[in-house]
Enzyme design. Structure first.
Site, PDB file in Angstrom:
ATOM      1  N   HIS A  24      46.387  12.843  38.645  1.00  0.00           N
ATOM      2  CA  HIS A  24      45.119  12.630  37.931  1.00  0.00           C
ATOM      3  C   HIS A  24      45.349  12.622  36.427  1.00  0.00           C
ATOM      4  O   HIS A  24      44.872  11.725  35.713  1.00  0.00           O
ATOM      5  CB  HIS A  24      44.122  13.730  38.314  1.00  0.00           C
ATOM      6  CG  HIS A  24      42.833  13.679  37.555  1.00  0.00           C
ATOM      7  ND1 HIS A  24      41.683  13.127  38.072  1.00  0.00           N
ATOM      8  CD2 HIS A  24      42.502  14.107  36.300  1.00  0.00           C
ATOM      9  CE1 HIS A  24      40.713  13.209  37.182  1.00  0.00           C
ATOM     10  NE2 HIS A  24      41.187  13.814  36.093  1.00  0.00           N
ATOM     11  N   GLU A  25      46.087  13.610  35.961  1.00  0.00           N
ATOM     12  CA  GLU A  25      46.353  13.684  34.521  1.00  0.00           C
ATOM     13  C   GLU A  25      47.277  12.558  34.057  1.00  0.00           C
ATOM     14  O   GLU A  25      47.163  12.084  32.925  1.00  0.00           O
ATOM     15  CB  GLU A  25      46.944  15.043  34.164  1.00  0.00           C
ATOM     16  CG  GLU A  25      46.026  16.228  34.457  1.00  0.00           C
ATOM     17  CD  GLU A  25      44.648  16.077  33.825  1.00  0.00           C
ATOM     18  OE1 GLU A  25      44.527  15.475  32.744  1.00  0.00           O
ATOM     19  OE2 GLU A  25      43.676  16.553  34.445  1.00  0.00           O
ATOM     20  N   HIS A  28      45.306   9.697  33.042  1.00  0.00           N
ATOM     21  CA  HIS A  28      44.815   9.763  31.656  1.00  0.00           C
ATOM     22  C   HIS A  28      45.951   9.535  30.657  1.00  0.00           C
ATOM     23  O   HIS A  28      45.782   8.847  29.637  1.00  0.00           O
ATOM     24  CB  HIS A  28      44.199  11.134  31.373  1.00  0.00           C
ATOM     25  CG  HIS A  28      42.948  11.429  32.135  1.00  0.00           C
ATOM     26  ND1 HIS A  28      41.876  10.571  32.191  1.00  0.00           N
ATOM     27  CD2 HIS A  28      42.594  12.515  32.880  1.00  0.00           C
ATOM     28  CE1 HIS A  28      40.911  11.109  32.926  1.00  0.00           C
ATOM     29  NE2 HIS A  28      41.328  12.284  33.359  1.00  0.00           N
TER      30      HIS A  28
END
Length: 459
Positions: A24-25, A28
């Site tokens: 998920h990170e 980003h």
């Protein structure tokens, strides 16, 4: 042995959660770096740093509380406008006096953000990016969870197959029990049949468990055509219909007369249809008294996205009803009220379910692996939906802020007004803190409930 299997299941889910958060990170991190934003930190977990290493300008590491993750981007908060010098928005203004606690919180956040700036960061701050790039960065995390969910659900759907009713007979009823009397019959006595009961049409026609129906009324029946077969049976009440079936590789022919009886009305989602009083609706249809054998049948690739969409809708329904669902969880945790198995659960609950799946003797190894993969897929779908909630500090809150800024600038340009500049999300910190505290409280209640009254998928 069961304890060891339980621990293995929990550990599998712990690793899966860590990877899901980490990816998920990454969702980003990659676009942020691609768009030139300086990212000083990429961390899994919160609290004290346990391990880290620096590569280039970014510190990568793990923190003590593995309940999330984050990347730190320079310039998340735009500097305050200097009211004494219109247009001077590139330097933070620290007021010596504050008009209130909320304004002070915003100023302190800007001050902390300004302290991270280094020479050369002027054009590498997040808030100066075009709106579409900021949205891409914030969507990157949830999109990564969605992709993981699609892959996991795809592996189960195509590789392992989904439980599907087949045309193979699993059970045959010797008689037709009138609707509403099923609970009053003792199946150990004459198979639950009374002399007054009509004989079961399937049993009378010679069908037995293990047989496979191959045609009905002249129409070929495929292995996965149970629903079609059922509809045909229901529409031929009282009619003698030719039927063929296969037993031990040999095909047999017979005729069958579906018994006309009242049966509950079932909707397209397999649920009972009720009237205004809550009583189940019934309809007179044909019934032959046999049950289908459920098998894992591999589905085509085209079935993956609809399966994902079904899960997205299910999770969205839970999120939209979250206050009521959480109230139900709290009531169950502190009373004798049973826990809703379809309600929200914490990571502790997810780990416990994974342990149960791994340790149970009720399903085979293939089904255990498929169930764990499906659980990982469902977890990532939940992360995808939850992170899109339009509230800070969630990704959806940043996306809504960027969209609002775009709309505000559009109308300013349309009416030939000065550019209002970036949306100051620092002013939303009070609400952000309220949401964060609410999420922590919700997590605490769910964890407690998953310990004292856990959801069990095996009863």
């Amino acid at each position: 042995m069961n304890t060891l299997l339980f621990i293995i299941g929990v550990l599998v889910m712990v690793v899966a959660v860590a990877f899901s958060i980490g990816l998920h990170e990454v969702g980003h991190l990659v676009p942020a770096k691609r768009f030139g934003v300086r990212v000083p930190q990429y961390m899994i977990g919160f609290g004290k740093t346990v391990f880290s290493l620096k590569r280039g300008e970014t510190e990568y590491g793990f923190k003590a509380i593995p309940l999330g993750g984050y990347i730190a981007m320079i310039g998340m908060y735009p500097p305050a406008k200097n009211k004494g010098n219109v247009g001077a928005t590139d330097a933070p203004i620290l007021r010596k006096s504050s008009t209130g606690m909320f304004q002070q919180m915003a100023d302190e956040a800007r001050h902390a953000a300004a302290e991270q700036l280094q020479p050369g960061d002027e054009d590498r701050v997040f808030y100066k990016l075009p709106v579409y790039k900021r949205i891409i960065i914030m969507l990157g995390g949830p999109t990564m969870n969605l992709l993981i969910g699609i892959v996991m659900i795809g592996i189960v759907t195509v590789g392992f197959g989904l439980p599907t009713q087949t045309s193979t007979v699993e059970e045959v009823y010797q008689c037709v029990v009138p609707l509403g009397q099923e609970a009053d019959r003792d199946s150990s006595v004459n198979n639950g049949c009374l002399p007054s009961d009509a004989p079961g049409p399937a049993y009378a026609a010679g069908l037995r468990p293990g047989d496979t129906v191959t045609s009905f009324d002249g129409a070929e029946v495929g292995n996965t055509d149970w629903v079609t077969l059922t509809q045909a049976i229901r529409s031929h009440a009282g009619e003698s219909v030719p039927l063929t079936y296969e037993r031990d590789g040999v095909e047999h022919s017979t005729s069958i007369t579906p018994y006309k009886t009242e049966r509950p009305v079932i909707n397209g989602e397999g649920q009972l249809v009720t009237d205004a009083s809550g009583a189940a609706k019934t309809v007179e249809v044909g019934f032959i008294g046999m049950g289908s054998e459920v098998q894992n049948i591999s589905q085509p690739v085209s079935a993956v996205l609809p399966a994902v969409w079904t899960q997205v809708k299910g999770v969205t329904a839970v999120v939209l009803d979250l206050p009521a669902r959480m109230a139900a969880v709290g009531k169950a945790a502190f009373s004798d009220t049973p826990r809703d198995p379809n309600g929200p659960i914490s990571v502790v609950g997810v780990g416990r379910i994974a342990g149960e799946i791994s340790a149970t003797n009720l399903i085979g190894v293939n089904d255990k692996v498929a169930s764990l993969i499906s659980l990982i897929g469902g977890l990532n779908i939940a992360l995808f939906v939850f992170n899109l909630i339009p509230l800070l500090p969630l990704d959806g809150g940043h996306i809504i802020g960027a969209l609002f800024e775009s709309v505000r600038r559009f109308f300013a340009k349309l009416f030939k007004r000065p550019d209002p500049g970036p949306v100051d999300i620092a002013k939303m910190l009070p609400l952000t803190y309220v949401v964060a505290v609410g999420m922590l409280a919700m997590g605490a209640v769910l964890i407690y409930a998953d310990i004292v009254k856990p959801v069990s998928i095996f009863g």
